[in-house]
Design an enzyme around this catalytic site. Structure first.
Site, PDB file in Angstrom:
ATOM      1  N   HIS A   1      23.992  36.189  66.096  1.00 60.26           N
ATOM      2  CA  HIS A   1      24.939  36.574  67.157  1.00 60.26           C
ATOM      3  C   HIS A   1      26.386  36.255  66.769  1.00 60.26           C
ATOM      4  O   HIS A   1      27.236  37.141  66.601  1.00 60.26           O
ATOM      5  CB  HIS A   1      24.630  35.826  68.455  1.00 60.26           C
ATOM      6  CG  HIS A   1      23.228  35.961  68.958  1.00 60.26           C
ATOM      7  ND1 HIS A   1      22.699  37.150  69.363  1.00 60.26           N
ATOM      8  CD2 HIS A   1      22.261  35.031  69.151  1.00 60.26           C
ATOM      9  CE1 HIS A   1      21.457  36.956  69.796  1.00 60.26           C
ATOM     10  NE2 HIS A   1      21.170  35.684  69.658  1.00 60.26           N
TER      11      HIS A   1
ATOM     12  N   ASP B   1      31.205  27.475  71.800  1.00 62.30           N
ATOM     13  CA  ASP B   1      30.386  26.497  72.538  1.00 62.30           C
ATOM     14  C   ASP B   1      29.366  25.891  71.561  1.00 62.30           C
ATOM     15  O   ASP B   1      28.170  25.945  71.789  1.00 62.30           O
ATOM     16  CB  ASP B   1      29.691  27.149  73.744  1.00 62.30           C
ATOM     17  CG  ASP B   1      28.785  28.323  73.374  1.00 62.30           C
ATOM     18  OD1 ASP B   1      28.993  28.927  72.298  1.00 62.30           O
ATOM     19  OD2 ASP B   1      27.858  28.628  74.146  1.00 62.30           O
TER      20      ASP B   1
HETATM   21  C1  BDR Z   1      25.072  33.730  72.500  1.00 62.11           C
HETATM   22  O1  BDR Z   1      24.674  32.688  73.388  1.00 62.11           O
HETATM   23  C2  BDR Z   1      24.728  31.452  72.722  1.00 62.11           C
HETATM   24  O2  BDR Z   1      23.551  30.744  72.931  1.00 62.11           O
HETATM   25  C3  BDR Z   1      24.907  31.744  71.257  1.00 62.11           C
HETATM   26  O3  BDR Z   1      25.674  30.738  70.622  1.00 62.11           O
HETATM   27  C4  BDR Z   1      25.620  33.064  71.251  1.00 62.11           C
HETATM   28  O4  BDR Z   1      27.018  32.895  71.368  1.00 62.11           O
HETATM   29  C5  BDR Z   1      23.898  34.648  72.260  1.00 62.11           C
HETATM   30  O5  BDR Z   1      23.456  35.199  73.463  1.00 62.11           O
HETATM   31 CA    CA Z   2      28.021  30.703  70.968  1.00 64.45          CA
END
Ligand code: BDR
Ligand code: CA
Length: 311
Positions: free
Chosen positions: A238, A9
């Site tokens: 992340h 995303d």
């Molecule tokens: C996840 O949520 C999204 O905002 C980031 O890209 C990551 O995949 C972290 O909680």
């Molecule tokens: Ca993400």
């Protein structure tokens, strides 16, 4: 190299993860599907195509689900990832998207590559759930599914108990975690332990390729957000962490447990360890040099002539 279907995303940390995978010799991006999360699925695809062009790579990109299984797209996370998903950094447009949808692409790649295909999901799990509905045998027919998502023993980041990717489509996450994939879950429990800071942003920007300058600017924006909530300029890795784990590059600590997803109520989207259901490998730690390894891989691009030797 092992073929990978990436579902994302895009997203600032998605952009870092994408660059990481593009620069990894051991894996090859066979296709990318996008999903609404940080931004809309369509904008995430445009961002992905722009990043691919800036990298000098061509990978088919398929637009996936706009809405989660259980409702409507809620408009992304502009306060975290900027209005366009990539920190309001503007990049030249890339190629057009494919005519197949993201779930169709995943099923086609599963047919073509079988268990050699690994799946890396770094956004909400909507596309994976749709692919599963089209073919419930998918879990036995692909290799490992690595998911960035959840907060199993750690607190959440979008609510007190829920992590954003799972919360943004909790029903999809419930279905995918119950489906019997060979699953590696990369939750906040580990991603909050490995961060970039301003020095990393500056080192990226210093590489002086258009891609790295853009990634450095995005990272500054990401650090602004984390500073506003945590009062320290450190942004968790992340999605890059999930990419590095999927590529087999990190020594990790894991716990095997079933993972249930709470649906409804104040704990909606919480990931809960359980003795029931299929077991996932939940990553709870990674080697101390993780952030440095990720930074070096993001820097070490496909055009060695662009780079001065690093000392
Ligand atoms: C996840 O949520 C999204 O905002 C980031 O890209 C990551 O995949 C972290 O909680
Ligand atoms: Ca993400």
């Amino acid at each position: 190299p092992r073929p990978i279907y990436l579902d994302c995303d895009t997203g600032i940390d998605d952009a870092l993860a994408l660059t990481y995978l593009l620069n990894s010799d051991g894996v090859r991006l066979a296709g990318i599907g996008t999903v609404s999360g940080n931004t809309s699925a369509r904008e995430a695809a445009a961002n992905t195509q722009s990043l691919l062009r800036a990298h000098g790579s061509v990978v088919p990109v398929a637009v996936g689900s706009h809405d989660p299984l259980d409702g409507r797209y809620r408009g992304g996370a502009p306060h975290v990832h900027g209005g366009n998903g990539i920190g309001d950094v503007s990049l030249p447009p890339g190629d057009d998207v494919t005519s197949e949808t993201a779930p169709e692409m995943l099923l086609r790649l599963a047919r073509e590559h079988g268990r050699d295909l690994d799946v890396v999901a770094i956004g909400p799990l909507t596309n994976i759930a749709h692919a599963l509905a089209l073919d419930p045998t998918l879990p036995e027919r692909v290799g490992t599914l690595t998911i960035m998502g959840g907060a199993v023993w750690a607190p959440g980041n979008i609510t007190a108990v829920a992590e954003a990717n799972i919360h943004n489509d909790a029903e999809a996450a419930r279905q995918v975690l119950a489906a019997g994939f060979t699953t590696v879950l990369v939750p906040l429990d580990v991603t909050l332990q490995h961060c970039f800071d301003d020095e990393d942003a500056e080192v990226l920007a210093r590489e002086a390729t258009p891609l790295h300058v853009a990634l450095g600017a995005m990272l500054h924006r990401y650090l602004d957000f984390y500073e506003s909530v945590d009062h320290v300029r450190r942004s968790p890795l992340h999605d890059p962490l999930a990419a590095a784990i999927a590529a087999g590059d990190l020594r990790i600590d894991t716990r095997e447990t079933g993972v249930a997803v709470t649906i409804g109520g104040p704990e909606h989207g919480r990931t809960v360890a359980t003795d029931e259901g299929p077991v996932a490998r939940v990553v709870i730690g990674a080697e101390p040099a993780t952030a440095a390894l990720i930074r070096d891989r993001i820097i070490a691009g496909p055009h060695p002539s662009h780079y001065a030797p690093r000392v």
